[in-house]
Design a protein around this motif. Sequence first.
Motif, short mmCIF file in Angstrom:
data_model
loop_
_atom_site.label_atom_id
_atom_site.label_comp_id
_atom_site.label_asym_id
_atom_site.label_seq_id
_atom_site.Cartn_x
_atom_site.Cartn_y
_atom_site.Cartn_z
N HIS A 58 0.79 -1.22 0.00
CA HIS A 58 0.00 0.00 0.00
C HIS A 58 0.83 1.28 0.00
N HIS A 59 2.14 1.18 -0.01
CA HIS A 59 2.95 2.40 -0.01
C HIS A 59 4.36 2.08 -0.49
N THR A 60 5.07 3.14 -0.88
CA THR A 60 6.47 3.02 -1.29
C THR A 60 7.28 4.06 -0.54
N ASN A 61 8.38 3.63 0.06
CA ASN A 61 9.24 4.52 0.83
C ASN A 61 10.51 4.85 0.06
N THR A 62 10.92 6.09 0.14
CA THR A 62 12.23 6.50 -0.38
C THR A 62 13.28 6.25 0.69
N GLU A 63 14.40 5.66 0.29
CA GLU A 63 15.52 5.45 1.21
C GLU A 63 16.72 6.25 0.71
N TRP A 64 17.22 7.12 1.57
CA TRP A 64 18.44 7.87 1.27
C TRP A 64 19.60 7.20 1.99
N PHE A 145 12.58 -4.35 -3.07
CA PHE A 145 13.64 -3.34 -3.01
C PHE A 145 14.06 -2.97 -4.43
N HIS A 146 14.05 -1.67 -4.72
CA HIS A 146 14.42 -1.17 -6.04
C HIS A 146 15.61 -0.23 -5.91
#
Length: 211
Positions: A58-64, A145-146
């Motif tokens: 239900h969601h996508t998180n940005t990882e820095w 994971f992308h």
Amino acid sequence: MSFFKKLFSDDKPARQLTQVDQLQIKDIIVLSDSFALPEQLRKQQLEVIEINSYEFEHHTNTEWVLMGTSGEKIYLTLDVDDSKYIKFSYEIERDDVARVFDLDQFALIFDEAPCELTTVEKDPTLGRWLDEHYHRQAFAQIGYFHRKDHRSQALSSYEGKDAGEQFEQYSLYNDDESKGVDIEVWQDGDTDVFLTLFRPVSDIKDMFPGS
């Protein structure tokens, strides 16, 4: 004449960086001197070296992915609920897991029955990342994971070279949900363990656009 010179000038205005979710590769963040922060974070200047995406149902998180002068990687995501928090993650090695947790108790995290986790040894390097007691909240949550920034690149929903890498996530939190443990189990059996820390956005004292 000066009007046209200005109109067609190649000079671009400096990029404004005012929000965490605007961070791009090579940008710099400066963290506060709060004693609540671990030594890997307190008063550090960290550069964004990679941007990845974690895709869930239900969601996508940005990882820095951040790095400072020590060469250690710190992972930053945004946690948005009623308020916005920054979530720092720090990967620990198998020997660290065995030292700070009881491995028999740790193994119960992967069983469906409710479980808890207790820290058995305080480590001076990891001390501010750890709490004494955790309870599990997420069990075998499927994610992908992308190695892409989903804000500017479409994520493929098909199998193949552009597909994300599937994993199962297990998450545990302390009583006030300010600290946690995230575990990612990959399809090849590799397991990554992260200590996590939730902090107010105000802990980022400054941000500078990269060159």
